[in-house]
Design a protein around this motif. Structure first.
Motif, short mmCIF file in Angstrom:
data_model
loop_
_atom_site.label_atom_id
_atom_site.label_comp_id
_atom_site.label_asym_id
_atom_site.label_seq_id
_atom_site.Cartn_x
_atom_site.Cartn_y
_atom_site.Cartn_z
N VAL A 14 0.84 -1.21 0.00
CA VAL A 14 0.00 0.00 0.00
C VAL A 14 0.87 1.26 0.00
N VAL A 15 1.94 1.24 0.79
CA VAL A 15 2.85 2.39 0.84
C VAL A 15 3.45 2.65 -0.55
N GLN A 16 3.82 1.59 -1.24
CA GLN A 16 4.38 1.74 -2.58
C GLN A 16 3.32 2.25 -3.57
N ARG A 17 2.10 1.77 -3.43
CA ARG A 17 1.02 2.20 -4.33
C ARG A 17 0.73 3.69 -4.17
N ILE A 18 0.82 4.19 -2.95
CA ILE A 18 0.59 5.62 -2.72
C ILE A 18 1.62 6.46 -3.48
N TYR A 19 2.89 6.03 -3.39
CA TYR A 19 3.94 6.78 -4.10
C TYR A 19 3.74 6.70 -5.61
N ASN A 89 -9.68 3.68 -3.52
CA ASN A 89 -9.29 2.47 -2.80
C ASN A 89 -8.27 2.77 -1.72
N LEU A 90 -7.25 3.58 -2.04
CA LEU A 90 -6.23 3.95 -1.05
C LEU A 90 -6.83 4.85 0.03
N PHE A 91 -7.79 5.68 -0.33
CA PHE A 91 -8.47 6.51 0.65
C PHE A 91 -9.18 5.64 1.69
N ASP A 92 -9.83 4.59 1.25
CA ASP A 92 -10.51 3.68 2.17
C ASP A 92 -9.52 2.92 3.04
N ILE A 93 -8.40 2.53 2.45
CA ILE A 93 -7.41 1.77 3.23
C ILE A 93 -6.80 2.65 4.32
N LEU A 94 -6.47 3.91 3.99
CA LEU A 94 -5.92 4.82 5.00
C LEU A 94 -6.95 5.16 6.06
N GLY A 95 -8.20 4.92 5.77
CA GLY A 95 -9.25 5.17 6.76
C GLY A 95 -9.58 3.97 7.61
N SER A 96 -8.82 2.91 7.50
CA SER A 96 -9.05 1.72 8.34
C SER A 96 -8.14 1.78 9.56
N PHE A 97 -8.69 1.42 10.71
CA PHE A 97 -7.92 1.46 11.95
C PHE A 97 -6.77 0.46 11.93
#
Length: 377
Positions: A14-19, A89-97
């Motif tokens: 996920v970190v790589q996908r954000i970049y 999709n990344l927005f939802d993942i960053l919003g998960s605890f």
């Protein structure tokens, strides 16, 4: 640690996908800069794992801003549908605890590891300081294993509250039906999900870190058994005659070949006995004791023992990482036909720049010019 379980691999994915999402387009990068003012997202490197802490730091302290950038990107009509879908999709993942808690845990672990790694790459680092750093790292992980999850939960809860995210773990959805007497309720299911995260994720990566530290630096423990008695003044002064004789015998046998030893064992024992009473009444490291021996100039066997200690290689990560970074700067497309000899020479000059700064270059240039001025001879 980063490959010890499925969730860890997914986290760094996920970190790589954000970049990749922001860096692959100048327009999307400008959207990122509009929301994130301080640290930009970083690329994960396969050759320099230190990049992991830099990548996570940009998310750890800017999660709300980064999430707002993803939201803005997902709602931008000028952006392609695929990129908007990835942003959502990344927005939802960053919003998960669960992701927020993983982010806090990984930053704590990698920050501690990176701090010690920097110290181990220091040119002045010797084996006694290395052992102290490794033992301190093991002690940190033992403490973090027992207390780290609870403290990370508190920090992650504060970040989630700031972002407006529910502080719950995902629970498998169940069909609505009549509850049986032996079934657990929803709150118990949440507690089970939290316990599952701690056991199958947190403890896995911490236990992997502890076992890796013990196995990777196992050889240094054997060096400690050989050189441990001369690594500090406290250890040296605490030895009695029998203990000193045993340590010196082991040292002499280790550095012997065909009946010939680097030190004379009897002289070494007597020299150390005398030095025990002449050392200052303060804590001294191995380097300080060696400087004391050099000034006294009457302990030849002790001097040899310390020179052997200081020439034991501690780590080679520094030279390897510097070689990777310098090679990228030297071997560019303008120097495509450079010979291997010239490349090695330029790389050596860049890597050992501190030594190069101490050399009088003007004298070398004058000598070179004089050797090529054949007409003057």
């Amino acid at each position: 640690m980063a490959k010890s379980c499925r969730k860890a691999i997914s986290f760094f994915g996920v970190v790589q996908r954000i970049y990749v999402l922001f860096a692959s387009s100048t327009k999307r990068w400008s959207v990122l800069l509009e929301h994130v003012k301080n640290l930009t997202v970083k690329l994960l490197s396969s050759t320099r794992w230190e990049s992991r802490i830099k990548s996570i730091k940009a998310i750890r302290y800017q999660a709300p801003e980064l999430r707002s950038a993803l939201l803005s990107l997902s709602e931008d009509s000028d952006t392609e549908a695929k990129d908007r879908s990835d942003a959502k999709n990344l927005f939802d993942i960053l919003g998960s605890f669960e992701f927020i808690l993983s982010m806090v845990i990984w930053y704590d672990i990698l920050f501690a590891v990176n701090t010690v790694s920097k110290k181990l790459q220091s040119p002045s680092m010797c084996i006694d300081s290395t052992l102290q750093q490794i033992e301190g790292m093991l002690s940190y992980f033992d403490t973090y294993r027992n207390e780290g999850f609870a403290s990370s939960m508190i920090i992650a809860t504060e970040i989630a509250s700031e972002m407006g995210v529910e502080t719950t773990f995902p629970v498998k959805r169940r069909a609505t039906r009549k509850k049986q007497f032996d079934e657990t309720d929803y709150n118990e299911a949440i507690l089970q999900a939290e316990k599952d995260f701690e056991v199958n994720y947190f403890l896995v990566i911490v236990n992997n870190a502890i076992s890796s530290l013990k196995s990777r630096f196992e050889e240094l423990q054997s060096f400690k058994g050989i050189f441990g008695f001369i690594m500090s003044s406290e250890t040296l002064k605490s030895l009695d005659s029998d203990g000193l004789k045993e340590c010196c015998t082991k040292f002499s046998e280790t550095f012997s070949l065909d009946g010939s030893s680097d030190v004379e064992i009897n002289d070494l024992i007597y020299e150390l006995t005398v030095m025990q009473s002449t050392l200052p009444d303060r804590s001294m490291s191995a380097m300080e004791i060696f400087e004391f021996v050099q000034e006294a100039d009457c302990y030849p066997n002790i001097s040899i023992a310390y020179r052997i200690l200081f020439t034991v290689p501690v780590a080679v990560a520094s030279s390897a990482e510097r070689s990777f970074s310098k090679l990228k700067l030297l071997k560019n497309y303008l120097r495509s036909i450079m010979s291997q000899e010239r490349l090695n020479g330029l790389a050596t000059l860049c890597i050992e720049k501190k030594l190069l700064d101490q050399i009088n270059i003007n004298a070398i240039i004058d000598d070179f010019a004089s050797r090529n001025a054949r007409r003057n001879f």
